[in-house]
Design an enzyme around this catalytic site. Structure first.
Site, PDB file in Angstrom:
ATOM      1  N   HIS A 134    -116.125  50.698  25.805  1.00 11.95           N
ATOM      2  CA  HIS A 134    -116.373  51.644  26.896  1.00 11.95           C
ATOM      3  C   HIS A 134    -115.619  52.964  26.689  1.00 11.95           C
ATOM      4  O   HIS A 134    -114.407  52.968  26.461  1.00 11.95           O
ATOM      5  CB  HIS A 134    -115.952  51.010  28.230  1.00 11.95           C
ATOM      6  CG  HIS A 134    -116.377  51.818  29.407  1.00 11.95           C
ATOM      7  ND1 HIS A 134    -117.653  51.767  29.934  1.00 11.95           N
ATOM      8  CD2 HIS A 134    -115.712  52.731  30.150  1.00 11.95           C
ATOM      9  CE1 HIS A 134    -117.752  52.604  30.947  1.00 11.95           C
ATOM     10  NE2 HIS A 134    -116.578  53.196  31.106  1.00 11.95           N
ATOM     11  N   HIS A 143    -110.449  51.313  37.990  1.00 12.99           N
ATOM     12  CA  HIS A 143    -109.469  52.346  37.635  1.00 12.99           C
ATOM     13  C   HIS A 143    -108.905  53.028  38.872  1.00 12.99           C
ATOM     14  O   HIS A 143    -109.563  53.129  39.906  1.00 12.99           O
ATOM     15  CB  HIS A 143    -110.021  53.364  36.634  1.00 12.99           C
ATOM     16  CG  HIS A 143    -111.366  53.926  36.982  1.00 12.99           C
ATOM     17  ND1 HIS A 143    -112.525  53.213  36.845  1.00 12.99           N
ATOM     18  CD2 HIS A 143    -111.717  55.142  37.435  1.00 12.99           C
ATOM     19  CE1 HIS A 143    -113.550  53.962  37.211  1.00 12.99           C
ATOM     20  NE2 HIS A 143    -113.089  55.131  37.575  1.00 12.99           N
ATOM     21  N   ASP A 180    -109.657  62.978  43.394  1.00 16.13           N
ATOM     22  CA  ASP A 180    -110.791  62.419  44.133  1.00 16.13           C
ATOM     23  C   ASP A 180    -111.992  62.448  43.203  1.00 16.13           C
ATOM     24  O   ASP A 180    -112.201  63.422  42.479  1.00 16.13           O
ATOM     25  CB  ASP A 180    -111.099  63.269  45.370  1.00 16.13           C
ATOM     26  CG  ASP A 180    -110.251  62.884  46.570  1.00 16.13           C
ATOM     27  OD1 ASP A 180    -109.194  62.252  46.371  1.00 16.13           O
ATOM     28  OD2 ASP A 180    -110.644  63.217  47.703  1.00 16.13           O
ATOM     29  N   HIS A 209    -110.842  51.990  42.334  1.00 14.10           N
ATOM     30  CA  HIS A 209    -112.243  51.638  42.561  1.00 14.10           C
ATOM     31  C   HIS A 209    -112.790  51.073  41.262  1.00 14.10           C
ATOM     32  O   HIS A 209    -112.173  51.173  40.207  1.00 14.10           O
ATOM     33  CB  HIS A 209    -113.051  52.833  43.058  1.00 14.10           C
ATOM     34  CG  HIS A 209    -113.167  53.926  42.044  1.00 14.10           C
ATOM     35  ND1 HIS A 209    -112.203  54.883  41.889  1.00 14.10           N
ATOM     36  CD2 HIS A 209    -114.116  54.189  41.120  1.00 14.10           C
ATOM     37  CE1 HIS A 209    -112.560  55.713  40.930  1.00 14.10           C
ATOM     38  NE2 HIS A 209    -113.709  55.307  40.429  1.00 14.10           N
TER      39      HIS A 209
HETATM   40 FE   LIG Z   1    -114.524  56.210  38.572  1.00 16.84          FE
END
Ligand SMILES: [Fe+2]
Length: 386
Positions: free
Chosen positions: A263, A300, A306, A336
């Site tokens: 990834h 992460h 934000d 999240h």
């Molecule tokens: Fe993200």
């Protein structure tokens, strides 16, 4: 824009006599940023660009904040923003901070009977639906689905749309927007490992030169106030210019994704940067090809930024129940990650058709009043297993 462009006619030397066929002088104007240190262009006008006839009044358009401090993940259903006739009226601020404002717009009118100038901020307009012509004093650009239009502060422009069906995702930036520095060499040229190069950046190709006098309404945004100013000369009266400061277009479909065996982190998708936020393009691409790879991202913690994702097209691999036009906001301070089932679902997949624009801001974003009717207040619970 870090490369030189010339359009129309200009004199051999700057700041020298440049005369019209009747022997009178053209009016030179330096159009620069960051005092005299930033990028600039030199323009030549048919008429004096300073002929203000009247200041008719103003309107405060500062984004109204509904939630200043929060730590809640949100989903906003962007296509529920109602279309409105006028381009400026249709622009609805969704998220804001002192560096930038994220706006959704669905303008219906095919053109405006005024000229618009944002002197507060650079504007990055992502065209989700619609096509037409961007017209400015520095030349015109055609736009269509998937285009980013980068409009430096101070550019006088109009948007002509082909139809009434238009959807725009706009970032207003009080900091200049550039291509990522790490992709440029010390001369400013985009390097071989950049996911796009100068050929992909479309420069203004057509200059409108209107040598008309009369009354021309210009709406100028300054300090979040929109001033109605009447000028005595047509704002598009430039016969030529050259320099580095001009609007340009870049299609998200021309972004060449960087892939790997495992990834790849979000910075490989980076398309633009400022010192207050970055913009990334998530484009259709082959997935990671390590035999044990997990294509979905890991959880992460963006502790100090934000994360805003605007979903454009295709299935978004890490999210359940996300549709085109949705915005997700994952605020700083909490982790999240993929929704339940998304990690397992991604294993064995070889490619994705996802298309999304991400804006990561380094200061927290406040939620605007216009965002509340389209907000999903339950989204923050969508990672619960049961
Ligand atoms: Fe993200």
């Amino acid at each position: 824009m870090p490369f030189y462009h010339k359009l129309g006619k200009i004199p051999h030397k700057r700041h020298t006599q440049f005369r019209k066929p009747d022997g009178s002088l053209y009016y030179e104007q330096l159009f620069g940023t960051i005092g005299f240190d930033g990028m600039y262009s030199n323009m030549y006008h048919e008429q004096r660009p300073t002929q203000v006839k009247e200041i008719k009044g103003s309107k405060n358009i500062k984004p109204k904040v509904a939630k200043a401090n929060h730590i809640q993940s949100y989903r906003f259903r962007g296509f529920e923003i109602q279309p409105e006739g006028d381009y400026l009226e249709s622009r609805k601020p969704v998220l804001t901070n002192s560096d930038c404002t994220i706006i959704l717009a669905a303008p219906k009118n095919k053109t405006q009977d005024y000229f618009y100038k944002n002197s507060d901020a650079d504007e990055l307009i992502f065209v989700h639906r619609g096509s037409g012509k961007f017209r400015s004093h520095l030349g015109n650009l055609d736009f269509k689905y998937g285009d980013y239009l980068l409009i430096p502060r101070g550019t006088i422009y109009k948007l002509d749309f082909d139809t009434e069906d238009n959807r725009l995702f706009i970032v207003e930036s009080r900091r200049p927007i550039y291509t990522p520095k790490r992709y440029r060499n010390w001369f400013g040229q985009l390097l071989e490992h950049s996911p796009f190069c100068e050929r992909d950046l479309r420069r203004p190709y057509e200059l409108e030169t209107n040598n008309e006098s009369g009354e021309f309404l210009m709406k100028i945004k300054k300090q979040d106030e929109l001033f109605d100013m009447v000028y005595a000369s047509h704002p598009f009266d430039v016969v030529g210019y050259d320099g580095y400061n001009y609007p340009y277009a870049f299609s998200i479909h021309d972004f060449e994704p960087i892939t790997g065996r495992i990834h790849q982190p979000p910075p490989v998708h980076q398309t633009f940067e400022t010192d207050a936020f970055v913009v990334c393009s998530f484009c259709p691409r082959k997935y990671d090809y390590h035999p044990q790879s997990i294509p979905a991202p890991y959880n992460h913690s963006n502790i100090d930024s934000d994360e805003v994702l605007y979903y454009v097209d295709g299935d978004f691999m890490s999210r359940n129940d996300i549709e085109a036009g949705h915005i997700s906001l994952h605020p700083a301070g909490i982790p999240h990650g993929p929704h339940p089932g998304a990690t397992e679902r991604s294993i064995g997949k070889t490619e994705t058709e996802e298309l999304a624009v991400m804006v990561d801001t380094f200061k927290p974003l406040q939620i605007c009043e216009d965002a509340m009717p389209i907000a999903d207040e339950t989204y923050y619970k969508s990672w619960l297993e049961h």
